[in-house]
Write a protein that holds these residues in place. Structure first.
Motif, PDB file in Angstrom:
ATOM      1  N   VAL A   1       0.832  -1.205   0.000  1.00 45.74           N
ATOM      2  CA  VAL A   1       0.000   0.000   0.000  1.00 45.74           C
ATOM      3  C   VAL A   1       0.866   1.254   0.000  1.00 45.74           C
ATOM      4  O   VAL A   1       1.841   1.356   0.748  1.00 45.74           O
ATOM      5  CB  VAL A   1      -0.934   0.006   1.221  1.00 45.74           C
ATOM      6  CG1 VAL A   1      -1.717   1.314   1.305  1.00 45.74           C
ATOM      7  CG2 VAL A   1      -1.895  -1.179   1.153  1.00 45.74           C
ATOM      8  N   SER A   2       0.507   2.211  -0.848  1.00 49.60           N
ATOM      9  CA  SER A   2       1.178   3.509  -0.915  1.00 49.60           C
ATOM     10  C   SER A   2       0.143   4.602  -0.669  1.00 49.60           C
ATOM     11  O   SER A   2      -1.072   4.336  -0.666  1.00 49.60           O
ATOM     12  CB  SER A   2       1.830   3.703  -2.286  1.00 49.60           C
ATOM     13  OG  SER A   2       0.849   3.981  -3.273  1.00 49.60           O
ATOM     14  N   PRO A   3       0.566   5.862  -0.469  1.00 48.00           N
ATOM     15  CA  PRO A   3      -0.412   6.935  -0.263  1.00 48.00           C
ATOM     16  C   PRO A   3      -1.465   7.026  -1.357  1.00 48.00           C
ATOM     17  O   PRO A   3      -2.623   7.350  -1.074  1.00 48.00           O
ATOM     18  CB  PRO A   3       0.476   8.192  -0.230  1.00 48.00           C
ATOM     19  CG  PRO A   3       1.779   7.708   0.317  1.00 48.00           C
ATOM     20  CD  PRO A   3       1.949   6.334  -0.272  1.00 48.00           C
ATOM     21  N   HIS A   4      -1.081   6.729  -2.600  1.00 44.11           N
ATOM     22  CA  HIS A   4      -2.025   6.892  -3.704  1.00 44.11           C
ATOM     23  C   HIS A   4      -3.156   5.874  -3.650  1.00 44.11           C
ATOM     24  O   HIS A   4      -4.213   6.100  -4.240  1.00 44.11           O
ATOM     25  CB  HIS A   4      -1.282   6.770  -5.043  1.00 44.11           C
ATOM     26  CG  HIS A   4      -1.862   7.621  -6.121  1.00 44.11           C
ATOM     27  ND1 HIS A   4      -1.746   8.995  -6.142  1.00 44.11           N
ATOM     28  CD2 HIS A   4      -2.600   7.304  -7.223  1.00 44.11           C
ATOM     29  CE1 HIS A   4      -2.349   9.484  -7.214  1.00 44.11           C
ATOM     30  NE2 HIS A   4      -2.886   8.479  -7.875  1.00 44.11           N
ATOM     31  N   TRP A   5      -2.962   4.764  -2.928  1.00 42.51           N
ATOM     32  CA  TRP A   5      -4.028   3.772  -2.804  1.00 42.51           C
ATOM     33  C   TRP A   5      -5.246   4.370  -2.098  1.00 42.51           C
ATOM     34  O   TRP A   5      -6.385   3.964  -2.357  1.00 42.51           O
ATOM     35  CB  TRP A   5      -3.530   2.554  -2.032  1.00 42.51           C
ATOM     36  CG  TRP A   5      -2.605   1.659  -2.797  1.00 42.51           C
ATOM     37  CD1 TRP A   5      -1.549   2.045  -3.581  1.00 42.51           C
ATOM     38  CD2 TRP A   5      -2.628   0.233  -2.835  1.00 42.51           C
ATOM     39  NE1 TRP A   5      -0.913   0.943  -4.093  1.00 42.51           N
ATOM     40  CE2 TRP A   5      -1.547  -0.180  -3.646  1.00 42.51           C
ATOM     41  CE3 TRP A   5      -3.436  -0.737  -2.245  1.00 42.51           C
ATOM     42  CZ2 TRP A   5      -1.280  -1.528  -3.899  1.00 42.51           C
ATOM     43  CZ3 TRP A   5      -3.160  -2.076  -2.490  1.00 42.51           C
ATOM     44  CH2 TRP A   5      -2.098  -2.461  -3.319  1.00 42.51           C
ATOM     45  N   PHE A   6      -5.031   5.322  -1.187  1.00 38.89           N
ATOM     46  CA  PHE A   6      -6.143   5.945  -0.485  1.00 38.89           C
ATOM     47  C   PHE A   6      -6.976   6.782  -1.447  1.00 38.89           C
ATOM     48  O   PHE A   6      -8.198   6.886  -1.304  1.00 38.89           O
ATOM     49  CB  PHE A   6      -5.624   6.821   0.662  1.00 38.89           C
ATOM     50  CG  PHE A   6      -5.071   6.029   1.814  1.00 38.89           C
ATOM     51  CD1 PHE A   6      -5.822   5.832   2.954  1.00 38.89           C
ATOM     52  CD2 PHE A   6      -3.804   5.476   1.751  1.00 38.89           C
ATOM     53  CE1 PHE A   6      -5.316   5.097   4.020  1.00 38.89           C
ATOM     54  CE2 PHE A   6      -3.285   4.750   2.797  1.00 38.89           C
ATOM     55  CZ  PHE A   6      -4.044   4.549   3.942  1.00 38.89           C
ATOM     56  N   ARG A   7      -6.310   7.388  -2.410  1.00 41.83           N
ATOM     57  CA  ARG A   7      -7.008   8.172  -3.443  1.00 41.83           C
ATOM     58  C   ARG A   7      -7.886   7.259  -4.292  1.00 41.83           C
ATOM     59  O   ARG A   7      -9.042   7.572  -4.581  1.00 41.83           O
ATOM     60  CB  ARG A   7      -5.979   8.887  -4.297  1.00 41.83           C
ATOM     61  CG  ARG A   7      -6.521   9.773  -5.404  1.00 41.83           C
ATOM     62  CD  ARG A   7      -5.346  10.518  -6.033  1.00 41.83           C
ATOM     63  NE  ARG A   7      -5.681  11.165  -7.290  1.00 41.83           N
ATOM     64  CZ  ARG A   7      -6.219  12.385  -7.371  1.00 41.83           C
ATOM     65  NH1 ARG A   7      -6.484  13.073  -6.271  1.00 41.83           N
ATOM     66  NH2 ARG A   7      -6.473  12.926  -8.551  1.00 41.83           N
ATOM     67  N   HIS A   8      -7.332   6.114  -4.693  1.00 40.28           N
ATOM     68  CA  HIS A   8      -8.126   5.143  -5.455  1.00 40.28           C
ATOM     69  C   HIS A   8      -9.328   4.669  -4.631  1.00 40.28           C
ATOM     70  O   HIS A   8     -10.430   4.497  -5.152  1.00 40.28           O
ATOM     71  CB  HIS A   8      -7.266   3.950  -5.852  1.00 40.28           C
ATOM     72  CG  HIS A   8      -6.169   4.269  -6.808  1.00 40.28           C
ATOM     73  ND1 HIS A   8      -6.307   5.156  -7.842  1.00 40.28           N
ATOM     74  CD2 HIS A   8      -4.894   3.789  -6.891  1.00 40.28           C
ATOM     75  CE1 HIS A   8      -5.174   5.230  -8.525  1.00 40.28           C
ATOM     76  NE2 HIS A   8      -4.315   4.413  -7.965  1.00 40.28           N
ATOM     77  N   ALA A   9      -9.080   4.416  -3.326  1.00 36.74           N
ATOM     78  CA  ALA A   9     -10.156   3.934  -2.459  1.00 36.74           C
ATOM     79  C   ALA A   9     -11.262   4.980  -2.349  1.00 36.74           C
ATOM     80  O   ALA A   9     -12.457   4.640  -2.378  1.00 36.74           O
ATOM     81  CB  ALA A   9      -9.610   3.598  -1.076  1.00 36.74           C
ATOM     82  N   HIS A  10     -10.883   6.241  -2.223  1.00 32.70           N
ATOM     83  CA  HIS A  10     -11.877   7.319  -2.152  1.00 32.70           C
ATOM     84  C   HIS A  10     -12.797   7.275  -3.367  1.00 32.70           C
ATOM     85  O   HIS A  10     -14.027   7.270  -3.234  1.00 32.70           O
ATOM     86  CB  HIS A  10     -11.160   8.672  -2.084  1.00 32.70           C
ATOM     87  CG  HIS A  10     -12.091   9.849  -2.180  1.00 32.70           C
ATOM     88  ND1 HIS A  10     -12.343  10.681  -1.110  1.00 32.70           N
ATOM     89  CD2 HIS A  10     -12.839  10.333  -3.212  1.00 32.70           C
ATOM     90  CE1 HIS A  10     -13.210  11.615  -1.481  1.00 32.70           C
ATOM     91  NE2 HIS A  10     -13.516  11.436  -2.755  1.00 32.70           N
ATOM     92  N   ALA A  11     -12.191   7.252  -4.550  1.00 26.97           N
ATOM     93  CA  ALA A  11     -12.988   7.280  -5.777  1.00 26.97           C
ATOM     94  C   ALA A  11     -13.888   6.058  -5.881  1.00 26.97           C
ATOM     95  O   ALA A  11     -15.084   6.170  -6.176  1.00 26.97           O
ATOM     96  CB  ALA A  11     -12.065   7.369  -6.991  1.00 26.97           C
ATOM     97  N   SER A  12     -13.315   4.886  -5.618  1.00 29.04           N
ATOM     98  CA  SER A  12     -14.078   3.648  -5.741  1.00 29.04           C
ATOM     99  C   SER A  12     -15.232   3.591  -4.739  1.00 29.04           C
ATOM    100  O   SER A  12     -16.381   3.299  -5.094  1.00 29.04           O
ATOM    101  CB  SER A  12     -13.149   2.448  -5.536  1.00 29.04           C
ATOM    102  OG  SER A  12     -13.873   1.239  -5.559  1.00 29.04           O
TER     103      SER A  12
END
Length: 361
Positions: A302-313
């Motif tokens: 997991v990297s910081p950008h995974w949280f961004r993907h999770a938000h959108a999804s």
């Protein structure tokens, strides 16, 4: 004003545009080389070096570093002034990268950097025509689905992070869909209360303004759960003599902003502790790293950008409008450049992802 080390490094890299030498590219003598320059002499760019500098200046700091290396490599291969480069040279470089066993994603990035430079130079009339326009780049498999956290995994990461600063950092990544470049230099002046903004539980929220990728500014509204934690962090900071408008929201031990590297470590440590998306850790040569007992060391992917993907999804799954999510994340549409959120947005897709567990630290 004196030049910084980064400026000198950029100039050194850029100077390789004119000074590199490597064999193996198709050649013609000077008299018969195609010369790709306009005839009107209206361009203010006087050299390849200046063109590269101007082009890099429009990129983010991280992109500058990557693209500078990519262009240095390309120029070293063709060993020609840029106005003598043809589509054939670009195609030969593409085959060269493939022969060197670069990953498809790396080849795509390197070729995209070259194409971007020629597009930029053509717009400024440094080139008569864009020789990179016809060059195709490798297709890369979209693995985004593999990098979207389930709600259960996300809750586990947040629930196990007991440090308030780190917890708020993780929570804000998810609630705002922000990039690491949005959060790393965030100041208290970038956050403000929004008493008019009612969250899902009826409590008021706030707003964060990001100055992120490409110099773009966007405001994102935040709802009660994450906002109450931000207020708690601000109160703690003020109790320790910090929390002034220009002070960093996420303060390091020495008083400045937490670095990009520190943010990555915070995310990795939290996700590893929660046992989310673990993989075996390797060294630079690809060998497995082991602990004192000889067992492979595991670390989260997991990297910081995974949280961004999770938000959108997660927001879309819960009924958020697609356009609202795009505006919140600052994405550009296929057809036109997206407008930024209004300075006083009525709602962001953060509204739909405010159900994370309470902080128990």
């Amino acid at each position: 004003m004196g030049e910084s080390a980064s400026d000198k490094d950029l100039q050194l890299r850029s100077s390789n545009v004119q000074n590199s030498s490597i064999q193996g590219v198709s050649r013609r003598d000077d008299e018969h080389r195609p010369y790709n320059a306009p005839t009107d002499e209206q361009c203010s760019i006087e050299s390849d070096k200046v063109l590269v500098q101007r082009w890099l200046a429009e990129k983010s700091a991280q992109t500058q570093e990557e693209y500078s290396r990519d262009i240095e490599q390309f120029v070293g291969f063709v060993d020609l002034p840029l106005r003598y480069v043809t589509l054939g040279h670009l195609q030969e470089y593409r085959e060269h990268l493939k022969s060197q066993d670069y990953a498809r994603s790396s080849r795509k990035r390197k070729l995209s950097a070259v194409k971007s430079l020629f597009t930029f130079g053509t717009k400024l009339r440094f080139f008569a025509h864009n020789v990179g326009a016809a060059l195709s780049t490798p297709t890369v498999r979209n693995d985004r689905a593999e990098r979207i956290l389930s709600e259960a995994d996300l809750w586990a990461i947040l629930r196990d992070e007991k440090d308030l600063r780190n917890h708020v950092l993780l929570r804000l990544f998810y609630a705002s869909g922000g990039r690491i470049s949005d959060l790393e230099d965030l100041r208290w002046r970038d956050l403000k209360d929004r008493p008019d903004l009612e969250g899902p539980n009826g409590r008021s929220g706030g707003q964060v303004t990001f100055f992120g990728k490409g110099g773009k500014t966007r405001a994102v509204t935040l709802y009660s759960k994450v906002w109450s934690l931000i207020i708690r962090l601000r109160d703690d900071e003020k109790a320790e003599g910090y929390g002034a408008p220009d002070d960093p929201v996420f303060r390091s031990q020495v008083g400045g902003c937490v670095s990009r590297t520190q943010i990555w470590r915070i995310v990795k440590k939290a996700a590893t502790r929660a046992g989310v998306k673990l993989t075996q850790k390797t060294d630079a040569e690809g060998a497995l790293k082991r602990n004192e007992d000889g067992d492979p060391i595991k670390v989260s992917e997991v990297s910081p950008h995974w949280f961004r993907h999770a938000h959108a999804s997660h927001a879309l799954q819960k009924g958020a409008d697609l356009e609202l999510v795009r505006e919140t994340l600052g994405h550009e549409s296929i057809e036109t450049t997206k407008t930024y959120l209004h300075a006083q947005p009525g709602k962001s897709s953060s509204y739909y992802v405010d159900e994370a567990p309470d902080f128990n630290g």
